[in-house]
Design a protein around this motif. Structure first.
Motif, short mmCIF file in Angstrom:
data_model
loop_
_atom_site.label_atom_id
_atom_site.label_comp_id
_atom_site.label_asym_id
_atom_site.label_seq_id
_atom_site.Cartn_x
_atom_site.Cartn_y
_atom_site.Cartn_z
N GLY A 140 12.97 -21.10 -0.53
CA GLY A 140 12.11 -21.35 -1.81
C GLY A 140 10.96 -20.62 -1.95
N ARG A 141 10.67 -19.52 -1.16
CA ARG A 141 9.60 -19.03 -1.16
C ARG A 141 9.66 -17.75 -2.11
NH1 ARG A 141 5.95 -19.45 3.07
NH2 ARG A 141 4.36 -18.88 1.58
N ARG A 142 8.74 -17.23 -3.04
CA ARG A 142 8.48 -16.32 -3.75
C ARG A 142 8.09 -14.89 -3.01
NH1 ARG A 142 6.24 -20.25 -6.56
NH2 ARG A 142 4.15 -19.26 -6.25
N VAL A 143 9.13 -14.09 -2.68
CA VAL A 143 8.75 -13.13 -1.70
C VAL A 143 9.27 -11.52 -2.15
CG1 VAL A 143 11.33 -13.64 -0.65
CG2 VAL A 143 9.27 -12.57 0.73
N ARG A 144 8.57 -10.77 -1.61
CA ARG A 144 9.38 -9.30 -2.06
C ARG A 144 9.13 -8.45 -0.83
NH1 ARG A 144 6.91 -7.13 -7.38
NH2 ARG A 144 8.44 -8.77 -7.98
N ALA A 145 10.17 -7.49 -0.65
CA ALA A 145 10.07 -6.63 0.49
C ALA A 145 9.29 -5.42 0.18
CB ALA A 145 11.51 -6.23 0.84
N VAL A 146 8.73 -4.83 1.17
CA VAL A 146 7.87 -3.54 0.85
C VAL A 146 8.18 -2.59 1.90
CG1 VAL A 146 5.61 -2.52 0.64
CG2 VAL A 146 6.07 -4.83 -0.06
N PRO A 147 8.90 -1.39 1.47
CA PRO A 147 9.45 -0.50 2.73
C PRO A 147 8.24 0.16 3.08
CG PRO A 147 9.70 0.44 0.24
CD PRO A 147 9.32 -1.02 0.20
N ARG A 148 8.57 0.94 4.41
CA ARG A 148 7.65 2.04 5.13
C ARG A 148 6.84 2.77 3.88
NH1 ARG A 148 10.68 5.16 9.29
NH2 ARG A 148 12.69 4.29 8.06
N GLY A 149 5.43 2.78 4.07
CA GLY A 149 4.72 3.68 3.16
C GLY A 149 4.31 3.16 1.59
N GLY A 150 4.87 1.97 1.53
CA GLY A 150 5.11 1.37 0.01
C GLY A 150 6.00 2.46 -1.02
N ALA A 151 7.01 3.22 -0.18
CA ALA A 151 7.47 4.18 -0.88
C ALA A 151 9.07 3.73 -1.86
CB ALA A 151 8.12 5.18 -0.18
N THR A 152 8.18 3.04 -3.01
CA THR A 152 9.07 2.48 -4.14
C THR A 152 8.72 2.97 -5.49
OG1 THR A 152 7.81 0.57 -4.52
CG2 THR A 152 9.52 0.23 -2.89
N ALA A 153 9.30 2.90 -6.62
CA ALA A 153 9.11 3.49 -7.56
C ALA A 153 7.47 2.85 -8.09
CB ALA A 153 10.00 3.31 -8.88
N VAL A 154 7.35 1.45 -7.80
CA VAL A 154 6.04 0.93 -8.07
C VAL A 154 5.07 1.51 -7.63
CG1 VAL A 154 4.92 -1.40 -8.01
CG2 VAL A 154 7.25 -1.36 -8.68
N GLY A 155 5.17 1.63 -6.05
CA GLY A 155 4.06 2.14 -5.26
C GLY A 155 3.64 3.42 -5.58
N ALA A 156 4.80 4.19 -6.14
CA ALA A 156 4.54 5.73 -6.39
C ALA A 156 3.78 5.87 -7.57
CB ALA A 156 5.95 6.50 -6.63
#
Length: 323
Positions: A140-156
């Motif tokens: 039941g935790r509100r959680v999100r995965a973050v890949p190496r270097g934050g290389a997602t569309a959001v991070g970019a």
């Protein structure tokens, strides 16, 4: 001016400086985009990425960020500090076994829970992080995965604003056409820069040439990552920007570090900026336009290097990839 973006998390002080510098006989005079001087913690380009990821996480009421990051990850350490400020828990999964180093120590002191996979394979970090995300969601935790270097569309997206920032500075200095050179690791910063340049509709597509120097990964593989991320950030369209990926994995890092420190007092970390600047020094005569080098920071890795902690090894194959 604050780093806050339209109501988002503001960490750094932007715009970062753009100034002309003489980097000695090997590099000559070029423009430096100083993302190492953004005023947050030890600085670095990843402050922009952390702003974007944390803003998105807070908007979704995320409790826990599970990040894949090696022991020397500047991004993971910055994320741990910024998340602690905003009451978000960070769990970091690193490859290998427990080891010292400035980044991993600072992440832990900021409150991040550090887990080691026991495997030398960096891909093991993402595998373990995703398993932890599933476990936390199941309880039941509100959680999100973050890949190496934050290389997602959001991070970019943190680098989309960096492109507009650069273009304004080029206008102020009367620079019409330039070549931007920057180190390429996980690919998020380069992808965001390409999407941001393409979004500047008033700018000619040939005004800025981007040369990304792959320093840790196979150029062909990471070029594909950049292309996909840039298209996602740009709304599904491939950005119409002149860019290419070159191979910076053969550079004599210690020689580059020492030359820059002794000649101009510039600290270049052994993982990203020393290889990229070493590649640029070897190919300086190939550029007919003024060169803007994007100094991405990396002071923690530089401190480790000075203390004798070895940087991750790099394969020795030279390539160039043009999308």
């Amino acid at each position: 001016m604050s780093g806050a973006r339209a109501g988002g998390v503001g960490l750094g002080l932007f715009p970062t400086p753009l100034h002309h510098a003489d980097l000695g006989s090997r590099l000559g005079r070029l423009w430096l985009k100083r993302d190492d001087l953004n005023g947050y913690c030890w600085g670095g380009n990843k402050v922009r990425t952390v702003e974007a990821i944390l803003t998105d996480a807070l908007a979704a009421d995320v409790e826990v960020l599970v990040v894949a990051g090696g022991p020397s990850s500047n991004f993971a350490a910055l994320l741990a500090v910024a998340a602690a400020e905003h009451g978000v828990e960070v769990r970091q999964f690193s490859h290998g076994h427990p080891r010292g180093g400035a980044a991993i120590t600072l992440a832990e002191r900021a409150g991040a829970l550090i887990h080691y996979t026991g495997s030398p394979d960096k891909a093991s970090m993402e595998t373990a992080a995703l398993a932890e995300v599933e476990r936390l969601r199941a309880v039941g935790r509100r959680v999100r995965a973050v890949p190496r270097g934050g290389a997602t569309a959001v991070g970019a997206r943190g680098f989309v604003t960096a492109a507009a920032e650069l273009l304004a500075q080029l206008d102020e200095r009367g620079l019409d056409r330039v070549s931007v050179v920057l180190p390429l690791g996980s690919g998020g910063s380069t992808a965001g820069l390409l999407a941001g340049l393409a979004a500047a509709r008033s700018t000619r597509s040939d005004r800025v040439e981007v040369v990304a120097v792959a320093v840790t990964r196979d150029p062909a593989q990471v070029a594909g990552v950049v292309s996909e991320l840039a298209a996602e950030v740009a709304g599904g369209e491939t950005p119409a920007v002149d860019w290419r990926v070159v191979d910076g994995r053969q550079v004599d890092v210690p020689a580059t570090e020492a030359t820059l420190l002794r000649s101009v007092g510039l600290v270049a970390d052994p993982v990203y900026n020393a290889p990229a600047l070493g590649w640029l020094a070897a190919h300086r005569d190939d550029f007919s336009r003024p060169v803007v080098y994007w100094l991405t920071g990396g002071l923690l890795a530089a401190a480790d290097s000075l203390a004798g902690t070895p940087a991750p090894g790099r394969p020795d194959r030279a390539q160039e990839v043009r999308p």
